[in-house]
Design a protein around this motif. Sequence first.
Motif, PDB file in Angstrom:
ATOM      1  N   ARG A 150      -9.594 -11.372   4.432  1.00 24.15           N
ATOM      2  CA  ARG A 150     -10.675 -12.272   4.864  1.00 24.15           C
ATOM      3  C   ARG A 150     -11.731 -12.120   4.310  1.00 24.15           C
ATOM      4  NH1 ARG A 150      -8.213 -11.281   9.949  1.00 24.15           N
ATOM      5  NH2 ARG A 150      -9.834  -9.861  10.658  1.00 24.15           N
ATOM      6  N   CYS A 151     -12.243 -10.682   3.999  1.00 24.83           N
ATOM      7  CA  CYS A 151     -13.764 -10.414   3.348  1.00 24.83           C
ATOM      8  C   CYS A 151     -13.436 -10.971   1.991  1.00 24.83           C
ATOM      9  CB  CYS A 151     -13.670  -8.954   3.446  1.00 24.83           C
ATOM     10  SG  CYS A 151     -15.061  -8.372   2.766  1.00 24.83           S
ATOM     11  N   MET A 195     -12.503  -0.926  -3.662  1.00 22.36           N
ATOM     12  CA  MET A 195     -13.565  -0.742  -2.485  1.00 22.36           C
ATOM     13  C   MET A 195     -13.088   0.154  -1.383  1.00 22.36           C
ATOM     14  SD  MET A 195     -16.392  -3.168  -0.670  1.00 22.36           S
ATOM     15  CE  MET A 195     -15.070  -4.116   0.327  1.00 22.36           C
ATOM     16  N   VAL A 196     -14.065   1.104  -0.909  1.00 24.42           N
ATOM     17  CA  VAL A 196     -13.755   1.615   0.441  1.00 24.42           C
ATOM     18  C   VAL A 196     -14.920   1.795   1.099  1.00 24.42           C
ATOM     19  CG1 VAL A 196     -14.046   3.985  -0.542  1.00 24.42           C
ATOM     20  CG2 VAL A 196     -12.679   3.800   1.509  1.00 24.42           C
ATOM     21  N   LEU A 251     -21.691  -6.483  -6.248  1.00 24.06           N
ATOM     22  CA  LEU A 251     -21.150  -6.376  -7.546  1.00 24.06           C
ATOM     23  C   LEU A 251     -20.668  -7.763  -8.257  1.00 24.06           C
ATOM     24  CD1 LEU A 251     -19.555  -4.181  -9.147  1.00 24.06           C
ATOM     25  CD2 LEU A 251     -17.739  -4.956  -7.742  1.00 24.06           C
ATOM     26  N   GLN A 252     -20.619  -8.959  -7.771  1.00 25.64           N
ATOM     27  CA  GLN A 252     -20.174 -10.060  -8.326  1.00 25.64           C
ATOM     28  C   GLN A 252     -21.508 -10.472  -9.155  1.00 25.64           C
ATOM     29  OE1 GLN A 252     -19.153 -12.520  -5.029  1.00 25.64           O
ATOM     30  NE2 GLN A 252     -16.774 -12.328  -5.458  1.00 25.64           N
ATOM     31  N   GLY A 302     -19.948  -6.333   7.956  1.00 25.18           N
ATOM     32  CA  GLY A 302     -20.512  -7.148   6.583  1.00 25.18           C
ATOM     33  C   GLY A 302     -20.990  -6.293   5.567  1.00 25.18           C
ATOM     34  N   ILE A 303     -20.610  -5.046   5.842  1.00 23.31           N
ATOM     35  CA  ILE A 303     -21.024  -4.237   4.591  1.00 23.31           C
ATOM     36  C   ILE A 303     -20.210  -4.228   3.389  1.00 23.31           C
ATOM     37  CG2 ILE A 303     -21.071  -1.719   3.802  1.00 23.31           C
ATOM     38  CD1 ILE A 303     -21.837  -0.993   6.657  1.00 23.31           C
ATOM     39  N   GLY A 304     -18.988  -4.554   3.455  1.00 26.27           N
ATOM     40  CA  GLY A 304     -18.039  -5.089   2.405  1.00 26.27           C
ATOM     41  C   GLY A 304     -18.249  -6.287   1.784  1.00 26.27           C
ATOM     42  N   SER A 305     -18.781  -7.202   2.471  1.00 28.12           N
ATOM     43  CA  SER A 305     -18.733  -8.570   1.880  1.00 28.12           C
ATOM     44  C   SER A 305     -20.085  -8.252   1.078  1.00 28.12           C
ATOM     45  CB  SER A 305     -18.714  -9.526   2.737  1.00 28.12           C
ATOM     46  OG  SER A 305     -19.710  -9.502   3.860  1.00 28.12           O
TER      47      SER A 305
END
Length: 184
Positions: A141-142, A95-96, A115-116, A106-109
Amino acid sequence: MPHLIGDAIMLREYRREDLVEMREWCNDPEITQYLSDAFLYPHTLNATETYLNTMLDSSSESKGFVIADRQTELYIGQIDLFRIDWKNRCAEMGMVIGSVELHNQGIGSAAIRLLQQFVFEELNLNRLQLEVHDFNAKAIRCYTKCGFREEGRLRNKHFSRGKYSDIVCMAILQEEYLSARSGV
């Protein structure tokens, strides 16, 4: 390809117009320092276009999504699956988030959770794994927040800026995802 819709973001297909935003980050050392050695050398326009074209025409073994704003559908970043192993029901993810200004929001999480859900509930994969540099504490952490567990380290695997660092191997299993989702 389906769009996966979250509260503030969506995961959507790659589009030709994403090239402009992809070019903005692919040679930015603040972003690429956390990515694979594929970004060791400057990326040419042609290299970025080639990658985008493989995603557009589905000729890549990798499958992926653009992380986009839910309302405008504008490009924020990418979240891709690669090394998909259908026999053993596992895949690796990368991911990037393409702008430093959008980090820590919070965009990444949110993207990982979408996706999960897709990986475990639609594709019925059993394992989602990733590798991350040990100095990328924010990403670790994410990933931990999203249920990934550290499974091991590739000691001194990465050399950058005059020193070696570890690659942290992390994964989440389908049963762990489902247990967390049901609140058990």
